[in-house]
Scaffold this active site. Structure first.
Site, PDB file in Angstrom:
ATOM      1  N   GLY A   2       0.833  -1.203   0.000  1.00 45.34           N
ATOM      2  CA  GLY A   2       0.000   0.000   0.000  1.00 45.34           C
ATOM      3  C   GLY A   2       0.863   1.245   0.000  1.00 45.34           C
ATOM      4  N   SER A   3       0.320   2.321   0.540  1.00 42.39           N
ATOM      5  CA  SER A   3       1.018   3.611   0.508  1.00 42.39           C
ATOM      6  C   SER A   3       2.219   3.616   1.471  1.00 42.39           C
ATOM      7  CB  SER A   3       0.042   4.714   0.908  1.00 42.39           C
ATOM      8  OG  SER A   3      -0.447   4.432   2.201  1.00 42.39           O
TER       9      SER A   3
ATOM     10  N   GLY B 236       2.859   1.927   5.147  1.00 38.33           N
ATOM     11  CA  GLY B 236       4.028   1.069   5.370  1.00 38.33           C
ATOM     12  C   GLY B 236       4.860   1.527   6.554  1.00 38.33           C
TER      13      GLY B 236
ATOM     14  N   GLU C 259       5.741  -3.403   0.630  1.00 43.38           N
ATOM     15  CA  GLU C 259       5.673  -3.108  -0.812  1.00 43.38           C
ATOM     16  C   GLU C 259       4.885  -1.817  -0.951  1.00 43.38           C
ATOM     17  OE1 GLU C 259       6.993  -4.637  -3.318  1.00 43.38           O
ATOM     18  OE2 GLU C 259       7.592  -6.540  -2.456  1.00 43.38           O
TER      19      GLU C 259
ATOM     20  N   CYS D 299       1.345   0.767  -8.860  1.00 43.32           N
ATOM     21  CA  CYS D 299       2.524   1.222  -8.124  1.00 43.32           C
ATOM     22  C   CYS D 299       3.663   1.469  -9.100  1.00 43.32           C
ATOM     23  CB  CYS D 299       2.922   0.195  -7.073  1.00 43.32           C
ATOM     24  SG  CYS D 299       2.969  -1.463  -7.714  1.00 43.32           S
TER      25      CYS D 299
END
Ligand code: NAD
Length: 513
Positions: A243-244, A248, A265, A299
């Protein structure tokens, strides 16, 4: 593959209007609080899932752990057999699941199919891997001794995933975690809960047919608070979070504070360096697909073009011409190139970034806006933007998860590489060149600092065979192919003495007399 209707897809996937929030094995657990799932395609309500309660969460972790205790003793190739059967079921459901992904997330049907294909590919990879969970043997310094490394499963793997890849990222994690001998609990995005439920139902069929431990996969449905709980939960030794960067950092901190392991990630800020010798046709295709594919919500979407000054005008004009041809509309209609953003918050973020670009002095070659009217019934459709900017501006240093492409000039490749690397994020990068020297400089240690470095390919789209991920604010995690499986296992150094003496390491003498 003919495109099913939404009703056909939902029927094939056994998705009703009302769906459970928590699935412990084949058992659905409902709660009073509902999550509605609205399609960004046309704004209609697809169905409801329910929130996982605290009590259901507790039970889920206990049940997942029990299943792990059984599963870790099943031979790895047998575990691979279950993943093989799962992959075949995904083949059967490819068009239905691809359609649901497209309708609930808003990517094109072709991309929805591609996402399910990625799940099938990782299943195949995991099946092979189940016979290749190898460790090294290492020579011992002591006589009649040998040493080896063994890999054993970790336990319950927590998976937190983002809306833009609502099924594939789970499969990257779960299939590898399963063949390694773990069980999984999954919190998918609250924006795509029905995709998670559809995946669980397909896995449930495998569980029943093969008489597997009941709770190798559990889904937890709800907002970020469930993710927070998972990050803090000592019973989950590994948390894989996609995610963002904001998310993270929060997950990474909590998992680290209990000395757990996280696989992060996170966001990207991906650039293509376009050199003097670049093939213009390939460059335009790579840049346009990279920037507007999935409406800029990958992403790995292309965010920045760093163009040699001698061809700057030519490249910008060609890309603007290509943008004029882009058809925007329902992603279920194959004639359209770009579908909607996920929701109205995403539209507002996009429009705010356009204002920020203007405020910082950027010049738009094409300025996007929100599309309104009958054909755009969800209010999530926008047109894409291209803006001339400076790399150091705040807005450029951030990831805007939308079709906003920045262009900038360079005169020397070292300068272009500095510009490319001078953002907080890593992830994907590309160079378009026909010069061997430039390509190799880009790939060298002083070249691109990203985890993905492509030559004559755009930034978006990756195969499952290699490890996926990057350093810096992208989080440092690796998932999918290569040796990413090691993140779901613990390493044991085993030393065996097959002699009748007990020599100590480093020649240390221990005299008992
Ligand atoms: P998001 O960070 O808003 O949410 C992702 C998931 O994290 C959701 O399930 C959410 O509920 C959960 N979450 C949010 N805050 C949390 C917290 N504090 N603790 C625990 N869980 C939390 O991201 P999104 O909008 O769904 O997805 C877009 C972002 O994901 C982009 O930044 C994109 O670059 C990134 N992404 C990265 C990759 C990759 O592999 N690097 C892949 C896909 C998406």
């Amino acid at each position: 593959m003919s495109q099913p209707t939404l009703q056909e897809a939902l029927k094939s996937l056994s998705i009703d209007n009302e769906n459970a929030g928590t699935w412990m094995g084949v058992n659905a657990h409902y709660s009073d609080k509902k999550i509605p799932s609205y399609s960004p395609v046309d704004g209609s309500l697809i169905g409801y899932a329910s929130f996982t309660t605290d009590e259901q969460y507790e039970k889920s972790i206990i049940e997942a752990h029990k299943s792990f205790l059984e599963w870790r003793n099943v031979p790895a190739p047998k575990r691979g057999e279950a993943v093989r059967v799962f992959g075949n079921k995904l083949r059967d459901q490819k068009s239905a699941l691809g359609l649901l992904v497209s309708y609930e997330m808003g990517k094109s049907y072709q991309e929805g199919l591609g996402e399910v294909q990625e799940m099938i590919d990782i299943c195949d990879f995991a099946v092979g891997l189940s016979r290749q969970l190898t460790g090294l043997t290492i020579k011992s310094e002591r006589p009649e001794h040998f040493m080896m490394e063994q890999y054993h499963p970790m336990g319950v793997i927590g998976i937190i995933s983002a809306f833009n890849f609502p099924v594939a990222v789970w499969a990257w994690n779960a299939t590898l975690a399963w063949v390694c001998g773990n069980s999984c609990v999954w919190k998918g995005s609250e924006k795509t809960p029905l995709c998670s439920i559809a995946c669980q139902k397909i896995w449930n069929e495998v569980t029943l047919e093969m008489n597997l431990p009941k709770n190798l996969s559990i889904i937890l449905t709800g907002d970020k608070n469930i993710g927070v709980k998972m990050s803090q939960d000592k019973r989950i030794p590994v948390v894989s979070a996609t995610g963002s960067t904001l998310m993270g950092k929060a997950v990474g901190e909590k998992v680290a504070s209990r000395l757990g392991r996280s696989i992060l990630e996170l966001g990207g800020n991906n650039a293509i360096i376009i050199t003097e010798s670049a093939d213009l046709k390939m460059t335009v295709t790579a840049a346009v697909f990279g920037a507007i594919g999935t409406a800029g919500q990958r992403c790995t979407s292309t965010r920045r073009l760093i163009i040699h000054e001698s061809i700057y005008d030519k490249v910008c004009n060609s890309i603007c011409d290509a943008y004029e041809q882009i058809k925007i509309g329902s992603p279920l209609n194959t004639k359209n190139h770009m579908g909607p953003l996920i929701d109205s918050d995403a539209v507002n973020n996009y429009l705010q970034s356009l204002k920020d670009v203007e405020k910082q002095g950027g010049k738009f070659l094409l300025k996007g806006y929100q599309l309104k009217g009958e054909s755009y019934s969800s209010n999530c459709y926008v047109t894409p933007s291209i803006a001339e900017v400076e790399n150091i501006w705040n807005v450029v240093q951030h990831e805007t998860f939308a079709p906003l492409l920045y262009v900038m000039k360079y005169s020397d490749l070292k300068e272009a590489l500095n510009t490319q690397n001078n953002v907080p994020q890593g992830l994907s990068s590309a160079i378009m060149t026909n010069s061997m020297q430039e390509a190799n400089m880009f790939l060298s240690a002083s070249g691109s600092d990203c985890g993905i470095a492509n030559v004559n390919i755009g930034t978006s789209g990756a195969e499952i065979g290699c490890a996926f991920g990057s350093e810096k604010e992208t989080g440092g995690g690796r998932e999918s192919g290569s040796d990413a499986w090691k993140a779901y296992m613990r390493r044991v150094t085993a030393t065996v003495n097959y002699g009748s003496e007990l020599p100590l390491a480093q020649g240390v003498e221990f005299d008992e007399s």
